[in-house]
Motif scaffolding. Structure first.
Motif, PDB file in Angstrom:
ATOM      1  N   ARG A   3       0.894  -1.133  -0.026  1.00 16.42           N
ATOM      2  CA  ARG A   3      -0.002   0.090   0.051  1.00 16.42           C
ATOM      3  C   ARG A   3       0.841   1.075   0.024  1.00 16.42           C
TER       4      ARG A   3
ATOM      5  N   GLY B 180       4.295  -6.321   3.170  1.00 17.88           N
ATOM      6  CA  GLY B 180       5.343  -5.747   2.978  1.00 17.88           C
ATOM      7  C   GLY B 180       5.466  -4.448   3.896  1.00 17.88           C
TER       8      GLY B 180
ATOM      9  N   ASP C 216       2.192 -11.823   9.476  1.00 23.11           N
ATOM     10  CA  ASP C 216       1.951 -12.307   8.031  1.00 23.11           C
ATOM     11  C   ASP C 216       2.036 -13.800   8.209  1.00 23.11           C
TER      12      ASP C 216
ATOM     13  N   GLY D 135      -3.369 -15.670  10.466  1.00 23.89           N
ATOM     14  CA  GLY D 135      -3.750 -14.385  11.237  1.00 23.89           C
ATOM     15  C   GLY D 135      -5.337 -14.732  11.776  1.00 23.89           C
TER      16      GLY D 135
ATOM     17  N   ASP E 195      -4.973  -4.597   5.246  1.00 29.44           N
ATOM     18  CA  ASP E 195      -5.137  -4.988   3.813  1.00 29.44           C
ATOM     19  C   ASP E 195      -5.076  -6.130   3.430  1.00 29.44           C
TER      20      ASP E 195
ATOM     21  N   ALA F 201      -4.907 -16.669   2.856  1.00 33.53           N
ATOM     22  CA  ALA F 201      -6.644 -16.270   2.488  1.00 33.53           C
ATOM     23  C   ALA F 201      -6.557 -15.734   1.320  1.00 33.53           C
TER      24      ALA F 201
END
Ligand SMILES: C[S@@+](CC[C@H](N)C(=O)[O-])C[C@H]1O[C@@H](n2cnc3c(N)ncnc32)[C@H](O)[C@@H]1O
Ligand SMILES: [Zn+2]
Length: 1020
Positions: free
Chosen positions: A49, A229, A247, A604, A620, A663
């Protein structure tokens, strides 16, 4: 800038009420072009992002709306003090302005100066008028905007610069440079995060203070369960928060540590033993270094580089000209399919190797027809006679016999081991940049030596994903990750890995702190991993800039025919030394600058965290099926595991990256079953959001960024939100791609990402669809107006309306249709789209094709649009294909075709490759009889009328209008009026519509007369 607040007693967060999205968008678009010190230069990760959007969303999710009566008084006071009454002097710019009360001036000039004073605008005034110094008020709201604390806070997040405002007001001709669009004192500006920028440091200090005051003096915790990231946790840390970043992917986890934990924790000044020169002697002594992390990384990377040079330096020997070798250009080869030739075709996209304005270099091909061989030479400038390569869309042209060898033949050859590769040119370091020379004998010998050195056992034998959509080499018999490297590249990679192991061993003696040693080791590993992008046979040579482009485009690894091989030891683009520079710059930029994030690695959906830990969640999630993170990241993982697998065993236990719990909605992970893939995404996303909800403190909010336009992806997201007990409170589209159409994000990505802010869903009773529909229509209508005013168009505009519609829907426990069945999410989204269409179509109510034409003209005017964007708009307006088909189409076309085809078949747009635009009269007039069917769409009738007018066939026009009752047809004239308003004025279509509208009354009168005449003829 108003959104919807929450319904409870809580003071809404700023993001639930307002956000300067145009300004944030402008800075977010810039993100792609930022280099030195930017997060993207540490290591590649997909769909990062923009930092501006991340910073804005985190900040606005943390602070309350100061204009809300429920806002704590301390926060209001802090905003007032920091952004209005006591703005730090370093943030004020000084201007010289004349005194408005100077009595020698005429009153109108004094008035002008007063105005100028009011807005603190510097102007040039005649010399004789005394000037005085004023300091500006950086966070004063724009002209005409009330001076409230909320507006000051918005200006603090992002405010247009004076240059931008002057341009927008038509006072300046030149549009400001992208880096000058925002005022320097805006929080989201890239330069604000530059540690060398004192103004930026002050802005961040204020931001941190505001955040702290908002949390009663405590440091708030920001959770990102899909941190990737790291843009979000990096910005949360910068704002003084304790970021928790998680992550599932091990490569992302390592990047995350290197992004938002290590620089902040270890990037500090300290003592080191350094070599200093004095009196012609070199001595080692202890000295203060500005950044120990950067110092140690550089030291050990150079150590590795030197060791590697000793071991493999001879594999890149200079040629007869003695110039150091930067790299080699390779072409794969395929046998010619012509049985009487069977020559070897070198596969080349182009012969040009350098294509700059003032420097052109191309390969030459000298063909020996008898021996059926090709020799490559080099031509420069005017000596270049041909530039066309050998590959064509159907296959490749043989330079010996000139015949085309089809792709299928080449594929067969690759499966039977008959494809090869050869060096076609050598890139060297010249006096003025890169030079190119033909291959010499010892270049070939050096490569053969590398082949002998290779231990194939050591090459990554891990399989690549089977889907050629992800790694197209799969369709060409490339099976393992190691097969994407030529033998010398493999030797180079393995040498760096081996030297890194040696370095880690030695580091034990020098660096006692195990955790710190790990940090340095992780950077060394990422350095080797990053270098692999420039050491593979799937990179691309870019003649326009003479550099190597990474092998990933369109979220996949496409097959390439010709590729560059860089010498890792060269001082050039792609060399390991250059790679190290990028990493060091990033660390320097983020050092000592924020709170280190706390990192977790895993699914997660099962966070090892206590309940009610996070103050806000900002995240995100993956965009449905857009990116196969696990599959693509294996490219790096196989090298990282070899390099630092033993150093961070906790992250690299599996042979390849884990994928089961990712996911994403990827069919190839579910035996090609799309439904299973969708269901997996939905349930994973629900589980992660439910987990985020568990970890969230009461009163906290969850802000989610999402960049996918498909209904399926949105249905999944909304279902996941509802399942997790959340509903949408506010929606903000943020433009990130205004200039460059999303190549990076693939076809189904939006030009903007949508941020939705969610709170726990407080459901009321069941409601009837009829009532909810009205509410949704109203909310969507307001949203269309608002987003329109921010400049959003097309699919971006429509998708942005989903959030507000969901907000209404989520208030009810269940929404029921008249027959008692519940309204499902796809139906809700359909309603949101219809409401958006109606809001855009405004008063116009006509047939579907005409509505489509009208909505399209409104959304895009006559500009070219990407086909995918167009498809969404057509679906929205058309709904089902049959709705768009006219009677005539239905008879001509047989069964309903794809909806786009119906509109296209009817000539609503002109399609050119992957783009399309609105069809104008000139495009549509060629079809004879358009508008002559029994009951033509209004747009056809209008175009027929415009044509008759243009051909000056007035009586025919009157007759046409009259016979079809168009003279009194409301929608017909409304359509004309609407096109008059939206079409550009210099267009012939606009002039014709204008003429028809101007003549409407006279045409009516003429129509009545002729009708009367016709009546006279009728027998009584
Ligand atoms: C859109 S990316 C996040 C990008 C990030 N915001 C940035 O700026 O770099 C989504 C991330 O979710 C991760 N992910 C996918 N499934 C996950 C799961 N079950 N748990 C945690 N992370 C997951 C992916 O590995 C990927 O890095
Ligand atoms: Zn041939």
């Amino acid at each position: 800038m108003s959104g919807r607040g929450n319904n409870g007693n809580e003071c809404p967060r700023l993001i639930e009420v307002a956000l300067p999205i145009r300004e944030i968008s402008a800075e977010s678009v810039r993100d792609k072009s930022l280099r030195h010190g930017h997060i993207s230069t540490l290591h590649l990760w997909w769909a990062r992002r923009p930092l501006a959007a991340s910073r804005a969303v985190v900040f606005a999710s943390l602070v309350p709306d100061p204009d809300d009566p429920r806002c704590p008084a301390e926060f209001r006071a802090a905003v007032e003090r920091l952004l209005a009454t006591h703005v730090s002097p370093i943030l004020r710019k000084t201007y010289l302005l004349p005194d408005p009360d100077n009595s020698v001036l005429p009153e109108e000039q004094r008035e002008a100066i007063r105005k100028c004073w009011l807005h603190k605008l510097p102007k040039h005034w005649p010399n004789e008028i005394e000037k005085i110094t004023v300091q500006d008020d950086p966070y004063a709201p724009y002209d005409g905007m009330p001076d409230t604390l909320r507006n000051r806070l918005l200006m603090f997040i992002a405010k247009w610069s004076r240059e931008s405002l002057a341009f927008e007001a038509g006072k300046a001709k030149k549009e400001p440079d992208p880096k000058c669009l925002l005022d320097d004192r805006s929080l989201v500006k890239w330069e604000t995060s530059d540690p060398e920028n004192p103004q930026g440091r002050e802005v961040l200090r204020i931001a941190r203070e505001l955040v702290k005051v908002a949390y009663g003096g405590n440091i708030p915790t920001v959770l990102d369960p899909f941190a990737g990231g790291g843009a979000i946790p990096l910005e949360a840390g910068r704002l003084g928060c304790q970021a928790i970043a998680n992550d599932y992917n091990p490569v992302a986890y390592l990047i995350l540590r290197a992004t938002c934990e290590f620089p902040q924790k270890y990037g500090k000044p300290g003592k080191r033993r350094v070599i200093v020169e004095g009196f012609g002697k070199k001595v080692e002594q202890e000295a203060q270094v500005p950044n120990v992390l950067v110092h140690d990384l550089e030291k050990w990377a150079n150590w590795i580089l030197e060791r590697a040079r000793e071991k493999i330096g001879h594999l890149y020997p200079p040629g007869k000209d003695g110039r150091p070798v930067v790299g080699y250009l390779w072409a794969r080869t395929a046998p010619c399919s012509n049985p009487s030739c069977r020559g070897e075709i070198p596969l080349l996209r182009s012969l040009l190797v350098c294509n700059k304005k003032d420097k052109k270099v191309a390969l030459t091909m000298e063909v020996d027809k008898k021996a059926k061989t090709v020799r490559f030479g080099i031509a420069k400038g005017n000596a270049i006679k041909a530039t066309e390569g050998t590959t064509v869309s159907r296959g490749a042209r043989c330079p010996v016999c000139n015949q085309i060898t089809p792709v299928d033949f080449m594929k067969e050859a690759s499966f039977s081991g008959k494809m090869g590769e050869r060096i076609v040119a050598v890139i060297t370091e010249g006096v003025n940049g890169k030079e190119y020379r033909p291959v010499e004998e010892h270049d070939i010998r050096a490569f053969e030596q590398a082949e002998k050195m290779l231990d194939p056992e050591d090459a990554p034998m891990e399989p690549m994903p089977e889907s050629p959509d992800l790694v197209s080499g799969r369709g060409w018999n490339f099976k393992t990750w190691g097969s994407l490297f030529n033998p010398r590249q493999l030797v180079a990679m393995q040498t760096f890995v081996a030297c890194l192991h040696e370095a880690l061993e030695r580091m034990r003696e020098e660096i006692a702190d195990e955790e710190y040693r790990k940090a340095v080791g992780v950077y060394l590993g990422l350095w080797v991993s990053r270098s692999s992008m420039f050491q593979s046979s799937v990179g691309l040579w870019k003649p326009s800039g003479e550099f190597v482009a990474a092998p990933f485009s369109m979220q996949a690894i496409p097959m390439v025919w010709d590729y560059p091989e860089t010498s890792p030891l060269a001082d050039a683009s792609g060399g390991a030394g250059g790679q190290l520079e990028w990493i060091m710059r990033f660390i320097l930029h983020e050092s000592n600058n924020a709170v280190p994030a706390s990192l977790t690695h895993g699914d997660g959906a099962a966070l090892a965290m206590e309940d009610r830990l996070a103050d806000v969640v900002v995240s995100d999630p993956p965009y449905f099926d857009a990116i196969a993170y696990g599959d693509l990241s294996d490219y790096f993982y196989v090298w990282l595991k070899r390099a630092i697998g033993d150093l961070v065993p906790e992250a690299m236990a599996t042979p390849l990256t884990p994928k089961t719990d990712e996911a994403t909605a990827l069919k190839h992970r579910h035996g090609g079953d799309g439904e299973q893939a969708d269901a997996h995404f939905k349930s994973k996303l629900s589980a992660v959001l439910a987990e985020a909800h568990r970890v969230l403190k009461p009163g906290g909010i969850i802000s989610i960024m999402f960049a996918h336009q498909s209904t399926k992806a949105w249905t999944a997201l909304i279902q996941a939100l509802f399942d997790a007990g959340l509903s949408i409170d506010a929606t903000w589209p943020i433009d990130t791609e205004r200039d460059v159409r999303s190549i990076a994000l693939g076809a189904s990505a939006l030009a903007s990402s949508i941020t939705v802010t969610c709170r726990p869903r407080v459901v009321g009773s069941a409601a009837a669809f009829k009532q909810v529909r009205k509410e949704i229509e109203q909310v969507v209508q307001e949203s269309v107006k608002r987003f329109w005013s921010y400049g959003f168009r097309g699919a971006d505009l429509i998708v942005a309306c989903y959030g507000p519609a969901v907000g209404v829907f989520g208030k009810y426990e269940r929404v029921e249709k008249a027959d008692g069945t519940p309204v499902r999410i796809p139906e809700l989204l359909e309603l949101a789209r219809q409401a958006a269409r109606d809001a855009i179509a405004g008063e116009f109510r006509g047939d579907n094709l005409s509505t489509l034409y009208y909505v399209w003209a409104n959304l895009y005017g006559t500009a070219e649009q990407a086909w995918d964007d167009a498809r969404l708009v057509v679906q929205i307006v058309g709904g089902q294909p049959s709705r768009l088909q006219t009677e005539a189409d239905r008879q001509d076309a047989g069964p309903p075709t794809e909806i786009m085809e119906v509109a296209r078949g009817h000539g609503i747009f002109v399609v050119d490759g992957s783009t399309c635009r609105l069809a104008l009269l000139a495009d549509r007039a060629s079809r004879r009889g358009r508008g002559m069917d029994g009951n033509p769409p209004h747009i056809d009738a209008l175009h027929r009328s415009m044509l008759l007018w243009k051909q000056e066939k007035r009586s025919e026009l009157v007759e046409y209008l009259n016979e079809r009752g168009l003279l009194e047809d409301g929608p017909f004239w409304k359509l004309a009026q609407a096109l008059f308003e939206v079409l550009p004025r210099d267009l012939e279509d606009w002039k014709l519509v204008n003429a028809l509208l101007g003549e409407r009354q006279t045409l009516r009168a003429e129509g009545k007369k002729s009708a009367y005449k016709e009546d006279q003829k009728l027998p009584l």
